[in-house]
Design a protein around this motif. Structure first.
Motif, short mmCIF file in Angstrom:
data_model
loop_
_atom_site.label_atom_id
_atom_site.label_comp_id
_atom_site.label_asym_id
_atom_site.label_seq_id
_atom_site.Cartn_x
_atom_site.Cartn_y
_atom_site.Cartn_z
N PHE A 38 0.95 -1.13 0.16
CA PHE A 38 -0.06 -0.02 -0.23
C PHE A 38 0.66 1.71 -0.25
CE2 PHE A 38 -3.23 -2.97 2.90
CZ PHE A 38 -2.96 -3.20 1.78
N SER A 39 2.27 1.30 0.14
CA SER A 39 2.86 2.64 0.15
C SER A 39 2.31 2.98 -0.62
CB SER A 39 4.22 1.67 -0.63
OG SER A 39 4.16 0.97 -2.06
N ASN A 40 1.81 2.97 -2.43
CA ASN A 40 2.04 4.38 -3.25
C ASN A 40 -0.15 4.61 -3.21
OD1 ASN A 40 3.86 4.51 -3.91
ND2 ASN A 40 3.78 2.67 -5.39
N LEU A 41 -0.81 3.43 -2.21
CA LEU A 41 -1.95 3.70 -2.58
C LEU A 41 -2.44 4.97 -2.43
CD1 LEU A 41 -3.72 1.60 -3.63
CD2 LEU A 41 -4.68 0.63 -1.08
N ASP A 42 -2.39 5.94 -0.78
CA ASP A 42 -2.46 6.67 -0.24
C ASP A 42 -2.59 8.18 -1.61
OD1 ASP A 42 -4.05 6.54 1.90
OD2 ASP A 42 -2.30 6.62 3.07
N SER A 43 -1.26 8.08 -2.05
CA SER A 43 -1.18 9.32 -3.38
C SER A 43 -1.45 8.96 -4.56
CB SER A 43 0.14 9.24 -3.19
OG SER A 43 0.95 8.27 -3.56
N GLU A 44 -2.63 8.03 -5.20
CA GLU A 44 -2.32 7.86 -6.49
C GLU A 44 -3.66 8.52 -6.81
OE1 GLU A 44 -6.17 3.63 -5.28
OE2 GLU A 44 -4.16 3.82 -6.22
N GLY A 45 -4.71 9.24 -5.75
CA GLY A 45 -5.38 10.03 -6.43
C GLY A 45 -4.41 11.85 -6.36
N GLU A 46 -3.81 12.04 -6.51
CA GLU A 46 -2.65 13.19 -6.48
C GLU A 46 -2.53 13.21 -7.79
OE1 GLU A 46 -0.29 13.49 -3.33
OE2 GLU A 46 -1.28 13.09 -1.96
N PHE A 47 -2.45 14.42 -8.48
CA PHE A 47 -2.26 14.83 -9.83
C PHE A 47 -0.84 15.64 -9.55
CE2 PHE A 47 -7.13 14.34 -10.77
CZ PHE A 47 -6.83 13.12 -11.18
N THR A 48 -0.25 15.39 -10.83
CA THR A 48 1.28 15.75 -10.66
C THR A 48 1.07 16.76 -12.11
OG1 THR A 48 2.29 14.01 -11.95
CG2 THR A 48 2.38 14.57 -9.26
N THR A 49 2.39 17.48 -12.86
CA THR A 49 1.63 18.23 -13.75
C THR A 49 2.23 17.39 -15.16
OG1 THR A 49 2.84 20.62 -12.20
CG2 THR A 49 3.25 20.42 -14.97
N ILE A 50 1.51 17.92 -16.24
CA ILE A 50 2.03 16.80 -17.02
C ILE A 50 2.92 17.46 -18.13
CG2 ILE A 50 0.88 15.64 -19.20
CD1 ILE A 50 -1.90 16.10 -17.48
N ASP A 51 3.82 16.91 -18.27
CA ASP A 51 5.17 17.07 -19.75
C ASP A 51 4.14 17.38 -21.02
OD1 ASP A 51 6.80 18.42 -18.32
OD2 ASP A 51 7.50 15.79 -17.64
N GLU A 74 -4.68 25.42 -7.09
CA GLU A 74 -3.55 26.36 -6.40
C GLU A 74 -2.24 26.52 -6.95
OE1 GLU A 74 -4.72 29.66 -6.34
OE2 GLU A 74 -7.26 29.19 -6.63
N ASP A 75 -1.42 25.32 -6.39
CA ASP A 75 -0.45 25.47 -6.55
C ASP A 75 0.27 23.91 -7.38
OD1 ASP A 75 -0.31 26.91 -3.85
OD2 ASP A 75 -1.02 25.39 -2.58
N VAL A 76 -0.26 23.61 -7.93
CA VAL A 76 0.03 22.65 -9.34
C VAL A 76 -0.55 23.12 -10.48
CG1 VAL A 76 0.12 20.23 -9.88
CG2 VAL A 76 -0.44 20.58 -7.23
N THR A 77 0.39 23.47 -11.66
CA THR A 77 -0.49 23.59 -12.44
C THR A 77 -0.32 22.13 -13.36
OG1 THR A 77 2.05 23.58 -13.09
CG2 THR A 77 1.30 25.43 -13.16
N MET A 78 -1.37 22.17 -14.71
CA MET A 78 -2.04 21.49 -15.81
C MET A 78 -0.84 20.65 -15.81
SD MET A 78 -4.93 20.05 -17.26
CE MET A 78 -6.29 20.42 -15.74
N PHE A 79 -0.21 21.38 -17.06
CA PHE A 79 1.07 21.05 -17.99
C PHE A 79 2.25 21.97 -17.89
CE2 PHE A 79 -3.02 20.95 -19.98
CZ PHE A 79 -3.16 19.38 -20.49
N GLN A 80 3.18 21.02 -18.03
CA GLN A 80 4.85 21.71 -18.34
C GLN A 80 5.01 21.92 -19.84
OE1 GLN A 80 6.90 22.61 -16.03
NE2 GLN A 80 8.50 23.74 -17.45
#
Length: 376
Positions: A38-51, A74-80
């Motif tokens: 379950f190491s990544n289960l809690d963060s699987e719904g978090e989105f990161t910036t897409i290149d 507010e802190d995470v942009t959608m695209f790089q």
């Protein structure tokens, strides 16, 4: 005399490798497996910036402005964004350095390299952009002064759900597994309870026969042995908790004192549960231990150890079952300590656990009291 019996029994119980394994080593091993799974289960719904890359974009490119302004939060942009020519974009996509690229123009074209969630987000963004441009063109042909209002409305997202975290704790779906595992560890004290009844009853074991003819009051010896079993069980559970907190870095909250109290009461419940089973079931000790372990696993399954959805299904359809299931009461108590500012629900669970424990003690007492033997 009493303390000597107590400490002697503690030494004997620590030498019982099988029971120590079930109460301490098995929960430690299972918690380690859970942490890996379950190491990544809690963060699987978090989105990161897409290149991504945009081709042939100029300073007046609307899609470039829209992509630069898109945000997950507010802190995470959608695209790089990289601005390159089409040959460079194809090379970047082939190397996997970008998720996809957009060729700007009157009708922008999208090229993606797979079917990942990032690619789906990029496609949804482009589709939304094309729909907005169609609306703008339609409004421009009929009511030009409203064009800017349409653009502003399309760039504004409205949230109809207000998410408030009252306890200032982020919900973690994996915690329910570890709480159910701690409940399992507490209830595995049933093996110690089985051993204590076996060792005090003449018809249960040869050791019980010797104790019954010894010049020691049987009730005094039983109380010493039960307290020793509870002591060893609590220590085993505390070792398991220490491993989870300091080795696996599992966050159980700040109410350490109440956490320890829950472990003590849960261990008492487990020991008395085993004592009741041994007193009621007229089989040999190994058979009773097998029945006990299977029952504890079943109760932990209902408490969400294998699948947390089972816990919610039972709570919704058979709420009374949650009030008499020791595993659910123990795990819910941990959960209340972590998430809730108010301790009202926590103390309700503790009261239910005490009532269940008293029921186990009463049943054991009435089954074993005044038992006489024709011969020993």
């Amino acid at each position: 005399m009493v303390f000597r019996l107590y400490f002697t029994r503690i030494k004997c119980l620590f030498r019982d490798k099988q029971n120590v394994f079930w109460s301490a080593l098995f929960p430690i091993f299972l918690s380690f497996v859970f942490s890996l799974a379950f190491s990544n289960l809690d963060s699987e719904g978090e989105f990161t910036t897409i290149d991504i890359a945009i081709v042939e974009a100029n300073e007046q490119s609307y899609i470039l402005d829209a992509a630069m302004g898109a945000k997950f939060s507010e802190d995470v942009t959608m695209f790089q964004i990289q601005q390159v020519n089409e040959a460079e974009a194809r090379a970047l996509l082939k190397k996997g350095e970008i998720v996809g690229y957009i060729v700007d123009g009157e009708k922008p074209a999208l090229y993606i390299g797979g079917s990942s969630i990032e690619a789906t987000i990029l496609k949804s963004f482009v589709d939304n952009y094309l729909q907005t441009m169609k609306k703008v063109m339609l409004v421009e042909s009929t009511n030009p002064e409203k064009v800017q209002d349409v653009i502003n409305a399309s760039m504004k997202s409205v949230d109809y759900i207000n998410d408030e975290n009252v306890a200032e704790k982020s919900p973690k779906g994996t915690l329910i597994y570890f709480y159910a595992l701690l409940a399992l560890a507490c209830l595995y004290g049933s093996n110690f309870g089985i051993a204590e009844i076996s060792d005090i009853q003449a018809d249960k074991s040869a050791k019980g026969a010797r104790i019954n003819v010894a010049p020691v009051h049987k009730l005094k010896l039983l109380i010493c042995n039960i307290f020793a079993a509870i002591t060893v069980q609590v220590l085993c559970v505390l070792v398991a908790i220490t491993f989870m907190i300091y080795v696996l870095s599992i966050d159980f909250g700040m109410r350490v004192g109440l956490l320890a109290l829950t472990c003590v009461l849960g261990s008492i419940c487990g020991v008395t549960f085993g004592a009741m089973l041994r007193a009621v079931i007229k089989k040999n000790e190994k058979t009773v231990s097998a029945i006990s372990n299977a029952t504890v696993l079943l109760l932990s399954f209902f408490a969400g150890l294998m699948n947390p959805n089972i816990k919610f299904i039972i709570a919704e359809n058979i709420p009374f079952a949650m009030k008499i299931n020791p595993a659910s009461l123990i795990s819910d108590s941990f959960y209340c300590l972590y998430y809730f500012d108010s301790l009202e629900k926590y103390w309700t669970n503790i009261l239910c656990m005490l009532l269940v424990t008293v029921a186990f003690i009463v049943i054991t007492y009435f089954v074993t009291r005044r038992r006489q033997y024709a011969s020993i």
